[in-house]
Design a protein around this motif. Sequence first.
Motif, PDB file in Angstrom:
ATOM      1  N   SER A   1      11.165  -1.294  17.904  1.00  0.00           N
ATOM      2  CA  SER A   1      12.577  -0.938  17.745  1.00  0.00           C
ATOM      3  C   SER A   1      13.209  -1.580  16.513  1.00  0.00           C
ATOM      4  O   SER A   1      14.271  -1.147  16.067  1.00  0.00           O
ATOM      5  N   ALA A   2      12.572  -2.618  15.945  1.00  0.00           N
ATOM      6  CA  ALA A   2      13.109  -3.278  14.755  1.00  0.00           C
ATOM      7  C   ALA A   2      12.450  -2.789  13.474  1.00  0.00           C
ATOM      8  O   ALA A   2      12.665  -3.356  12.413  1.00  0.00           O
ATOM      9  N   GLY A   3      11.634  -1.746  13.565  1.00  0.00           N
ATOM     10  CA  GLY A   3      10.992  -1.197  12.389  1.00  0.00           C
ATOM     11  C   GLY A   3       9.683  -1.842  12.008  1.00  0.00           C
ATOM     12  O   GLY A   3       9.090  -1.499  10.979  1.00  0.00           O
ATOM     13  N   ASN A   4       9.190  -2.791  12.822  1.00  0.00           N
ATOM     14  CA  ASN A   4       7.950  -3.493  12.508  1.00  0.00           C
ATOM     15  C   ASN A   4       6.738  -2.629  12.854  1.00  0.00           C
ATOM     16  O   ASN A   4       6.660  -2.081  13.966  1.00  0.00           O
ATOM     17  N   VAL A   5       5.812  -2.532  11.915  1.00  0.00           N
ATOM     18  CA  VAL A   5       4.577  -1.776  12.146  1.00  0.00           C
ATOM     19  C   VAL A   5       3.598  -2.676  12.892  1.00  0.00           C
ATOM     20  O   VAL A   5       3.230  -3.753  12.405  1.00  0.00           O
ATOM     21  N   LEU A   6       3.184  -2.233  14.069  1.00  0.00           N
ATOM     22  CA  LEU A   6       2.323  -3.050  14.924  1.00  0.00           C
ATOM     23  C   LEU A   6       0.853  -2.719  14.739  1.00  0.00           C
ATOM     24  O   LEU A   6       0.016  -3.617  14.654  1.00  0.00           O
ATOM     25  N   THR A   7       0.527  -1.431  14.707  1.00  0.00           N
ATOM     26  CA  THR A   7      -0.869  -1.007  14.557  1.00  0.00           C
ATOM     27  C   THR A   7      -0.922   0.220  13.663  1.00  0.00           C
ATOM     28  O   THR A   7       0.082   0.909  13.459  1.00  0.00           O
ATOM     29  N   LYS A   8      -2.101   0.484  13.124  1.00  0.00           N
ATOM     30  CA  LYS A   8      -2.340   1.692  12.335  1.00  0.00           C
ATOM     31  C   LYS A   8      -3.732   2.206  12.660  1.00  0.00           C
ATOM     32  O   LYS A   8      -4.693   1.432  12.687  1.00  0.00           O
ATOM     33  N   ASP A   9      -3.845   3.501  12.921  1.00  0.00           N
ATOM     34  CA  ASP A   9      -5.127   4.094  13.281  1.00  0.00           C
ATOM     35  C   ASP A   9      -5.259   5.460  12.625  1.00  0.00           C
ATOM     36  O   ASP A   9      -4.260   6.142  12.360  1.00  0.00           O
ATOM     37  N   PRO A  10      -6.491   5.884  12.356  1.00  0.00           N
ATOM     38  CA  PRO A  10      -6.689   7.210  11.757  1.00  0.00           C
ATOM     39  C   PRO A  10      -6.729   8.308  12.819  1.00  0.00           C
ATOM     40  O   PRO A  10      -7.160   8.069  13.951  1.00  0.00           O
ATOM     41  N   CYS A  11      -6.251   9.478  12.448  1.00  0.00           N
ATOM     42  CA  CYS A  11      -6.438  10.629  13.329  1.00  0.00           C
ATOM     43  C   CYS A  11      -7.886  11.111  13.258  1.00  0.00           C
ATOM     44  O   CYS A  11      -8.441  11.571  14.249  1.00  0.00           O
TER      45      CYS A  11
ATOM     46  N   SER B   1       0.836  -1.201   0.000  1.00  0.00           N
ATOM     47  CA  SER B   1       0.000   0.000   0.000  1.00  0.00           C
ATOM     48  C   SER B   1       0.870   1.249   0.000  1.00  0.00           C
ATOM     49  O   SER B   1       2.087   1.180   0.200  1.00  0.00           O
ATOM     50  N   ALA B   2       0.230   2.396  -0.230  1.00  0.00           N
ATOM     51  CA  ALA B   2       0.984   3.648  -0.260  1.00  0.00           C
ATOM     52  C   ALA B   2       1.606   3.956   1.098  1.00  0.00           C
ATOM     53  O   ALA B   2       2.717   4.500   1.172  1.00  0.00           O
ATOM     54  N   LEU B   3       0.910   3.606   2.165  1.00  0.00           N
ATOM     55  CA  LEU B   3       1.414   3.833   3.514  1.00  0.00           C
ATOM     56  C   LEU B   3       1.603   2.488   4.209  1.00  0.00           C
ATOM     57  O   LEU B   3       0.933   1.509   3.874  1.00  0.00           O
ATOM     58  N   PRO B   4       2.510   2.398   5.169  1.00  0.00           N
ATOM     59  CA  PRO B   4       2.743   1.114   5.849  1.00  0.00           C
ATOM     60  C   PRO B   4       1.513   0.637   6.607  1.00  0.00           C
ATOM     61  O   PRO B   4       0.757   1.442   7.168  1.00  0.00           O
ATOM     62  N   GLU B   5       1.330  -0.676   6.598  1.00  0.00           N
ATOM     63  CA  GLU B   5       0.234  -1.327   7.298  1.00  0.00           C
ATOM     64  C   GLU B   5       0.820  -2.261   8.359  1.00  0.00           C
ATOM     65  O   GLU B   5       2.012  -2.598   8.316  1.00  0.00           O
TER      66      GLU B   5
ATOM     67  N   SER C   1      18.769  -1.284   3.700  1.00  0.00           N
ATOM     68  CA  SER C   1      19.910  -1.747   4.493  1.00  0.00           C
ATOM     69  C   SER C   1      19.851  -1.270   5.942  1.00  0.00           C
ATOM     70  O   SER C   1      20.621  -1.745   6.778  1.00  0.00           O
ATOM     71  N   SER C   2      18.948  -0.341   6.253  1.00  0.00           N
ATOM     72  CA  SER C   2      18.858   0.191   7.616  1.00  0.00           C
ATOM     73  C   SER C   2      17.404   0.256   8.055  1.00  0.00           C
ATOM     74  O   SER C   2      16.601   1.003   7.478  1.00  0.00           O
ATOM     75  N   THR C   3      17.043  -0.560   9.080  1.00  0.00           N
ATOM     76  CA  THR C   3      15.680  -0.517   9.603  1.00  0.00           C
ATOM     77  C   THR C   3      15.528   0.658  10.558  1.00  0.00           C
ATOM     78  O   THR C   3      16.489   1.123  11.170  1.00  0.00           O
ATOM     79  N   TYR C   4      14.304   1.123  10.694  1.00  0.00           N
ATOM     80  CA  TYR C   4      14.005   2.277  11.541  1.00  0.00           C
ATOM     81  C   TYR C   4      13.657   1.827  12.955  1.00  0.00           C
ATOM     82  O   TYR C   4      12.828   0.935  13.147  1.00  0.00           O
ATOM     83  N   ASN C   5      14.283   2.427  13.942  1.00  0.00           N
ATOM     84  CA  ASN C   5      13.954   2.177  15.339  1.00  0.00           C
ATOM     85  C   ASN C   5      12.809   3.102  15.730  1.00  0.00           C
ATOM     86  O   ASN C   5      13.003   4.287  15.985  1.00  0.00           O
ATOM     87  N   GLY C   6      11.602   2.531  15.768  1.00  0.00           N
ATOM     88  CA  GLY C   6      10.416   3.328  16.069  1.00  0.00           C
ATOM     89  C   GLY C   6      10.187   3.553  17.546  1.00  0.00           C
ATOM     90  O   GLY C   6       9.235   4.250  17.932  1.00  0.00           O
ATOM     91  N   GLY C   7      11.044   2.980  18.401  1.00  0.00           N
ATOM     92  CA  GLY C   7      10.952   3.229  19.829  1.00  0.00           C
ATOM     93  C   GLY C   7       9.688   2.719  20.476  1.00  0.00           C
ATOM     94  O   GLY C   7       9.314   3.174  21.568  1.00  0.00           O
ATOM     95  N   ASN C   8       8.973   1.756  19.814  1.00  0.00           N
ATOM     96  CA  ASN C   8       7.698   1.258  20.358  1.00  0.00           C
ATOM     97  C   ASN C   8       6.744   2.402  20.658  1.00  0.00           C
ATOM     98  O   ASN C   8       6.022   2.387  21.661  1.00  0.00           O
ATOM     99  N   ALA C   9       6.767   3.394  19.783  1.00  0.00           N
ATOM    100  CA  ALA C   9       5.953   4.598  19.985  1.00  0.00           C
ATOM    101  C   ALA C   9       5.055   4.827  18.778  1.00  0.00           C
ATOM    102  O   ALA C   9       5.057   4.056  17.810  1.00  0.00           O
ATOM    103  N   LEU C  10       4.288   5.915  18.836  1.00  0.00           N
ATOM    104  CA  LEU C  10       3.354   6.266  17.771  1.00  0.00           C
ATOM    105  C   LEU C  10       3.959   7.354  16.890  1.00  0.00           C
ATOM    106  O   LEU C  10       4.611   8.281  17.381  1.00  0.00           O
TER     107      LEU C  10
END
Length: 852
Positions: A333-343, A285-289, A301-310
Motif C-alpha cells: 500500500s506504500a508503493g514498495n515493490v516486494l517481489t518480482k517474477d516472470p510470466c 533498472s528499466a523496470l522496478p525491482e 510526490s505521490s506514492t502508488y497504493n499497490g493494494g498488496n497485490a500483483l
Amino acid sequence: MKLNQSYQYTGSNEFTFNNVLLGATGIALFDTKTGIGGIDFIPNHGATVTLKAGDPSTEYFDFSPSLNNKIYYLVTNQEYSDSDKATIKSLGTAVSVHFNGTSYQGDFVFQNPNDFEFLYLMWDYEDSVGTGTASFKGIAKSRSIKLDLGSDIGVAGIDYQAIDLPVRFQIQNNNTIIEDSGYVGLNSLANYNALIAAGVIASDIKLQSPYDGTVNNGTGSLRFDKITSSDDSRVVVDSPIANSVWIVNRVMPSLTSFYIDTTNGTEANVCTQCPVTNYYHNGTSALPEPGDRVYTNSTGSSTYNGGNALHMIDTLVCTVPSSTGKSYVSIDSAGNVLTKDPCDCPEFAVPFIYQEDMVFSSLIDINIPMSVHGNPSSFTLVTTCVQYSIQGGLESTLFTFTDCESNAKTITVGFGSNAIVCATTVPSIVRGDGSVTSMGKCISHIFPQGLFFDEFNGAVTGRSVKELSFSFTINATNCFGTSANKTINVDVISSSDRKPFLMDITNFTTESSNACSITPASSISFTRMYFDGPNPVPTLRDRVFDYSDQNGFIPFTGGDKWYFVDNSQQVIRIDDNGYVSDVYACPGTTTTTTTTTTTTIPAVGNYYTAKLCAEPTTVVTLLDATSVAIVVGNVVKTTDGNCWEITGTSSGSYPYYLMQNPVVIYADCTTCTGTTTTTTTTTTTTAPVISSFSMDGTAQTTDFAACSLTPSLSTFYHNGSGSVPAVNDFIYTDALGTTLFDGVFKWYYVNNGGSDYTIQVSNTGQVLEAKACAGVTTTTTTTTVAKTYYTYKDCSDGIIAGKLFFLGPKVLASDTAVKASDGNCYKIFNVDSAGGPELEVLFVYNSCYDCQ
C-alpha cells in the motif's frame, strides 16, 4: 571563519571589511550605512563601483567563483534585514569577477534613475553546484558544497573527477554521510605517501593497488535515493594535497518511467493483464525491482497504493494482452515493490529434491534448508492429517472422526467449550449445534515437540527436546510445476551416544564394488569402532570414532576410502573427519535405511552415475530399467523431467532415480533443457568527446577587453556539445583532454565561426560565463550628476543665511536637517537657483538635534 572583502566607487577611498567571522546563520556582517550619494560610503548615480573578495594568504577563507561564490548588488526601494538574504540574492544582479593577482574583483555602474533609497552589496561565500557544475584547485578540507536538488524525489547524486591527485567525495544528507568514494585518483606511491603524510587514515585510501601509477580511478559517481521533498543534500570534498584539481557535476533527482496494470491481480490472473498506465519508480533498472518504490507522477510526490497485490509491468505500453516476455511485481500500500517474477517460466523441469536423510542431536537449535534444484517458489508438507477446532455450541455436541493413526474416535464437547483434534477426515456432528473449523496441517503429528517446517523457505527449524526417529514428506513447486513427493527420514540422537560396531579397518578399498567382495571367509580382521547414528550400523552422515583409554573418542580418519561393516549389507566411505560420506548397497541385497524400513535395490537394468545439467556439482545414481546403450557424455532425462549428463557406470546404490521410459538420448544439456547459452556482453565506457575550437589565449580582465582584441588565435579543446564552449564546459590544451587550461578566472576571445565570442575561464578550466561580443559594452559610463540648489536656515536661530547645493537626483524636502561643507548644521528652506556663495550638503539627518 575570517573573511576579507572591500568596495570603492569612482573618486572614493576603498572601504574594507575584513576579520569578519562567518556565523552559523550564514551572515557574516549585515551593516547599514546612511548618507548622500557620492559622499563617504554611498556611491552616486553613474559611478563605477569596484568590489573585491578573497585574499591570497591562508589567513582568510578563499572566495571561489568556480564553486559558485558570487558578489551581488541590488538597488531597491524596499528595506530588507539579514533574514532576507535569499530574497536579496534572488533579486540581485551577479557581478562578473576576475582574479587581479591578489583578490577577485568585479565592477558595475551604479544606476539609480528612480532615486531608490537602498543599495545592497552581498558577498556570497556559500559553495554550491550552481547551474550544475563546480570545480576547485587547491587544498580543501571538508569543503561542503550545496547540491540544490530541489523538491523532486528520485535517484540523485554526483558525477566526480579527480585530476591525478587524490580527492575524497562524500554525499551528506540530513547531516549524515550516506555515500563515500574514499580517496581516489592516480595510484602512484607518491600520492599514497602524500595522503599518509597529510594524516589520512589508510582505510580511507581507495587508490587501486599496487601503487604503480598506472591506474586513475578518480572518475566515478555517487548516487542515493532521495525519498523526501526536503533539499538539504551536500557534497563534502577533501583534497589535502596542494594543486589538487577536482570537478563535481550534479545529477538531479529522477524517476524511471514504466507501464503498469493497476488492477489488483493474483497468481491466477496477473499474466493476463495489460500494462497501460504510465508510472515511475526510483530504481536503477528499466523496470522496478524488489526494494524499489513506485510513484504515480514523475516528481515522486505521490506514492502508488499497490493494494498488496500483483501487477504486470512492462517498458512499453500494452496494446494487445500477452504474457510473453512480461513480468509482474507485488506492491504494498506504500508503493514498495516486494517481489518480482516472470510470466514466462525460465525453468525447464520441476524442482529436483536431493535432500538426504537427516541425523542431528537433541537440545540443539537447527536450521536445515532442503537440498533442491530448480528454484522452487514454495514447498508443501504432504500429509492427510489436518488439525480441527471443534466447538460445543449452545449445548454439548457429540463428534466422531478418524484420527491420524486410523483409529475411530468419539468426543463430546460441552457448552461454550472447544477442543483441538487431528484427523484424516472432517469431524462429523452426531448431535448438538457445535461447529468444526479447519486449522491446517497437524504439524504435531508429523514433527515432534520443538521442530517445525518452513514451507516458504523449505527448511527444518527449531530444537527437539528428546531423541527419536520420524519421517516427513515434502514436494517443491516452481513455475514449471510440482516435484515428486520426497520422504526424508530423521533421527534425533543424543550428542553423547556412541554405539559400538565391528568394521574391517585393514582391508579398505578405493572402489565401492571391491569392498563388497570382502566376506568373513576372507579371514578379515574386525576392529571394534563406535558411531553416533540411530541405526544398528553406520549410514550416511553418521560419524565414526575410534576409542582408547588414553584419548577417549577420536574421529576416525577414513581417508575417503570404502570399508566393510559386519552385519551390514552396505559398505561405507569415510572421510578424514570420520563422517560417512557415501554408502553403497552391494547388488542384489537390501540396505537398511532406518531401524524398521528396508529398500531393495533392483537387480534388473543398468546403473549410471550422472551430474545434473542445471547444477553439475550434484551427482546421483540413475537406473535405466530398459537396458539401452548409454555411454559417458550422453544426456538423458529422469521421470521428473530433469536433465542429466552420464559420467560413468555403477553397480547400483540407493538412492537412485529412474530414467524416462523409453529413454531418449540428447546431444547435450542445452538440447535436453531447451535453453540457450547466455552471452555475456561487456560494456565499454565511451571516452568524452573532445572538440577543437579557436581562442586567443591572452587573458583579459573584462569581457569588453577580450572582445576588443585584435585576436591571435590558437587551437584549444573543450568537452561540450557545441562548436564553442558553453557555461560549465571545460577547456583543455590537448586533443586527448588530459590537460586542463588554467584560465586564472579571466576573459578570452573565442572565434565562433566568424562571430565574436568571449568566455571567462577558471583556474580549473571551467567556463564560468560565455557571451557574444555583440552584446558586450564597456562598464565605463559618463553621467552628468544632478546638482540642486537650496536656500537654508541656520539651525540655531532659523534665519535664512545663504545657499546650499546637493549632488544627486534626490530632492531634499523643506526642513530637512543637513550638515554642510563648512561643518555647520542647517535646515533646507526651499529650492533655489545657482548664484552667490554656495556650500555643499554632505550629510542628511532627521533633525538638527541629530546633526549637532
